[in-house]
Design a protein around this motif. Structure first.
Motif, short mmCIF file in Angstrom:
data_model
loop_
_atom_site.label_atom_id
_atom_site.label_comp_id
_atom_site.label_asym_id
_atom_site.label_seq_id
_atom_site.Cartn_x
_atom_site.Cartn_y
_atom_site.Cartn_z
N VAL A 1 0.88 -1.21 0.08
CA VAL A 1 0.07 -0.03 0.11
C VAL A 1 0.91 1.28 -0.12
O VAL A 1 0.61 2.21 -0.76
N ARG A 2 1.88 1.34 0.87
CA ARG A 2 2.69 2.32 0.85
C ARG A 2 3.50 2.45 -0.50
O ARG A 2 3.68 3.83 -0.95
N GLU A 3 3.79 1.57 -1.27
CA GLU A 3 4.71 1.66 -2.47
C GLU A 3 3.50 2.42 -3.42
O GLU A 3 4.20 3.28 -4.27
N ALA A 4 2.31 1.78 -3.28
CA ALA A 4 1.47 2.31 -4.52
C ALA A 4 1.01 3.73 -4.56
O ALA A 4 0.29 4.34 -5.11
N LEU A 5 0.93 4.44 -3.18
CA LEU A 5 0.56 5.65 -2.71
C LEU A 5 1.59 6.70 -3.80
O LEU A 5 2.55 6.43 -3.85
N ASP A 6 0.70 7.80 -4.03
CA ASP A 6 1.45 8.96 -4.41
C ASP A 6 2.33 9.43 -3.50
O ASP A 6 1.87 9.39 -2.19
N GLU A 7 3.37 9.75 -3.97
CA GLU A 7 4.43 10.61 -3.14
C GLU A 7 3.82 11.19 -1.87
O GLU A 7 4.50 11.39 -0.57
N ASP A 8 3.04 12.42 -2.29
CA ASP A 8 2.58 13.35 -1.45
C ASP A 8 1.54 12.67 -0.08
O ASP A 8 1.20 13.25 0.63
N LEU A 9 1.10 11.27 -0.48
CA LEU A 9 0.18 10.72 0.36
C LEU A 9 1.03 9.81 1.48
O LEU A 9 0.67 9.41 2.58
N ARG A 10 2.20 9.48 1.15
CA ARG A 10 3.00 8.66 1.78
C ARG A 10 3.41 9.03 3.30
O ARG A 10 3.45 8.11 4.14
#
Length: 92
Positions: free
Chosen positions: A15-24
């Motif tokens: 899930v972390r890897e799939a998130l857009d950078e600003d959401l991580r």
């Protein structure tokens, strides 16, 4: 025909890897808080619940233009514009 959406494994790392950078960063902060709570309570339910909330967001982020479509749909809904907030990709 079936609707097609890229699948993200339902694991914290995927899930972390799939998130857009600003959401991580937001995800990481919530994950850390859930783990801190688990350390105190010996209960992993908050971590599982947090993962369940973020998994659909990750699914949207991996779709080309998915996040922008959902955000536009939200703006349209708030403005009273009816409709489906995104286009579905279909496989044959």
């Amino acid at each position: 025909m079936t609707p097609y959406a890229p699948r993200v494994e339902k694991t914290p790392a995927a899930v972390r890897e799939a998130l857009d950078e600003d959401l991580r960063a937001e995800y990481a902060a919530e994950w850390a808080a859930a783990l801190d709570q688990a350390k105190e309570s010996f209960d992993l339910v908050p971590a599982f619940d947090m993962l369940e909330r973020w998994w659909p967001v990750a699914q949207v982020c991996v779709q080309s233009g998915g996040r922008q479509a959902v955000e536009q749909g939200t703006r349209d809904a708030l403005a009273g514009v009816p409709g489906i907030p995104f286009d579905l990709d279909w496989d044959d």
